[in-house]
Design an enzyme around this catalytic site. Structure first.
Site, PDB file in Angstrom:
ATOM      1  CG  ASP A  21       7.881 -23.768  -2.854  1.00 55.70           C
ATOM      2  OD1 ASP A  21       8.005 -22.695  -3.455  1.00 55.70           O
ATOM      3  OD2 ASP A  21       8.020 -24.883  -3.403  1.00 55.70           O
ATOM      4  CD  GLU A 191       3.671 -21.104  -8.579  1.00 58.99           C
ATOM      5  OE1 GLU A 191       3.395 -22.054  -9.318  1.00 58.99           O
ATOM      6  OE2 GLU A 191       4.831 -20.647  -8.455  1.00 58.99           O
TER       7      GLU A 191
END
Length: 309
Positions: A21, A191
């Protein structure tokens, strides 16, 4: 192995360790990457950062934030996003992986005088701690619009919201219709939202597929407003079975001096396919004559050595 002086490309992954991420950002003359520490949730109790002057040699800054500074966080510190404002650095993060409005956790914000930290909890509580429009409060990205307004895009569980941050990042400003959290979920969204501007257009990007699997990928839309509507255009980052799988949850850096665009993302090595074995990589991102993003070729070489200016 090449020495630092001989190293001409970053190589992928760009630094060792399991990290996911990643948010890539440029502060001054340095590139920075703020990733999730990829491990079982109970071990995700801190955030590291990495800096570089040239994309090829990276310095690790350990534990720039951890749960000793954020009393309400106890696990699953995820997907940091950082902005510089008024000579301070604000680090937004998710924590605790809450599954309902009845649990403590969500999206927090920490502050420091330096991009390397240490960061301290800005509020003493989460900034967002509820499910609005079905969006789990994780995966926040903070975007500064051309008029100076800061927007937060966030959300898991296949829902994405946008909200207008107030001036000191302690809360939100309602939209004209009285709502605070507007749903802007595009087709395929799971997401990991991200936003940037180029040529007067807003490019909205997100991750699709399952984060633990091989088909994790990134898609994008373009719009004339930071509020959309966002219509899916194409997939631009995905696995290459000869290089790596699970390429997703990304960010974008723009070297304005050289007009070079980089996509910073995580992927899963072919030899280590388990869930938490994710590594941070960088590849170049290019546009066609119409401003569309060309599909990114994921590489082992990474990107060429490049100063910010």
């Amino acid at each position: 192995m090449a020495s630092e002086q001989q190293k001409k490309t970053s190589g992928n992954p760009v630094f060792p360790g399991w990290y996911a991420d990643p948010e890539g950002v440029i502060f001054g003359k340095n590139y920075w990457i703020y990733p999730t520490y990829s491990a079982p949730y109970e071990k995700q109790v801190f955030l590291d950062a990495f800096s570089s002057t040239d994309l090829t040699n990276w310095q690790k800054h350990e534990r720039i934030l951890d749960t000793t500074s954020v009393k309400w966080a106890n696990r699953a510190m995820w997907a940091p996003s950082i902005v510089e404002k008024d000579k301070k650095y604000y680090l937004f993060f998710g924590a605790n992986d809450i599954q309902s409005d009845n649990e403590l956790g969500g999206i927090g914000v920490a502050v420091s005088d330096k991009p390397s930290g240490p960061f301290e909890d800005h509020l003493g509580k989460p900034l967002i701690d509820k499910f609005h429009n079905g969006a789990q409060p994780i995966d926040q990205f903070v975007f500064k619009d051309k008029d100076g307004q800061y927007y937060m895009y966030y959300g898991g569980w296949r829902h994405c919201n946008v909200a207008k941050l107030n001036n000191d990042f302690t809360g939100f400003i309602p939209f004209e219709d009285g709502t605070t959290f507007k749903e802007v979920t595009p087709e395929g969204y799971v997401e990991g939202p991200f936003m940037f501007m180029r040529g007067g257009k807003y490019y909205f990007m997100w991750s699709e597929g399952g984060w633990g699997g091989p088909n994790y990928r990134v898609a994008y839309a373009m719009a004339d407003s930071p509020l959309g509507p966002f219509k899916r255009i194409d997939t631009i980052l995905q696995q290459d079975p000869e290089v790596a799988t699970g390429a997703g949850h990304h960010s974008v850096m723009h070297n304005k001096a050289k007009d070079l665009w980089y996509i910073v993302y995580h992927r899963k090595p072919l030899e280590n396919p388990s869930r938490d074995h994710r590594v941070t990589c960088i590849d170049e991102m290019k546009f066609d004559a119409n401003g569309m993003i060309k599909p990114v070729k994921i590489t082992m070489e990474g990107v060429a050595q490049q100063k910010v200016k």
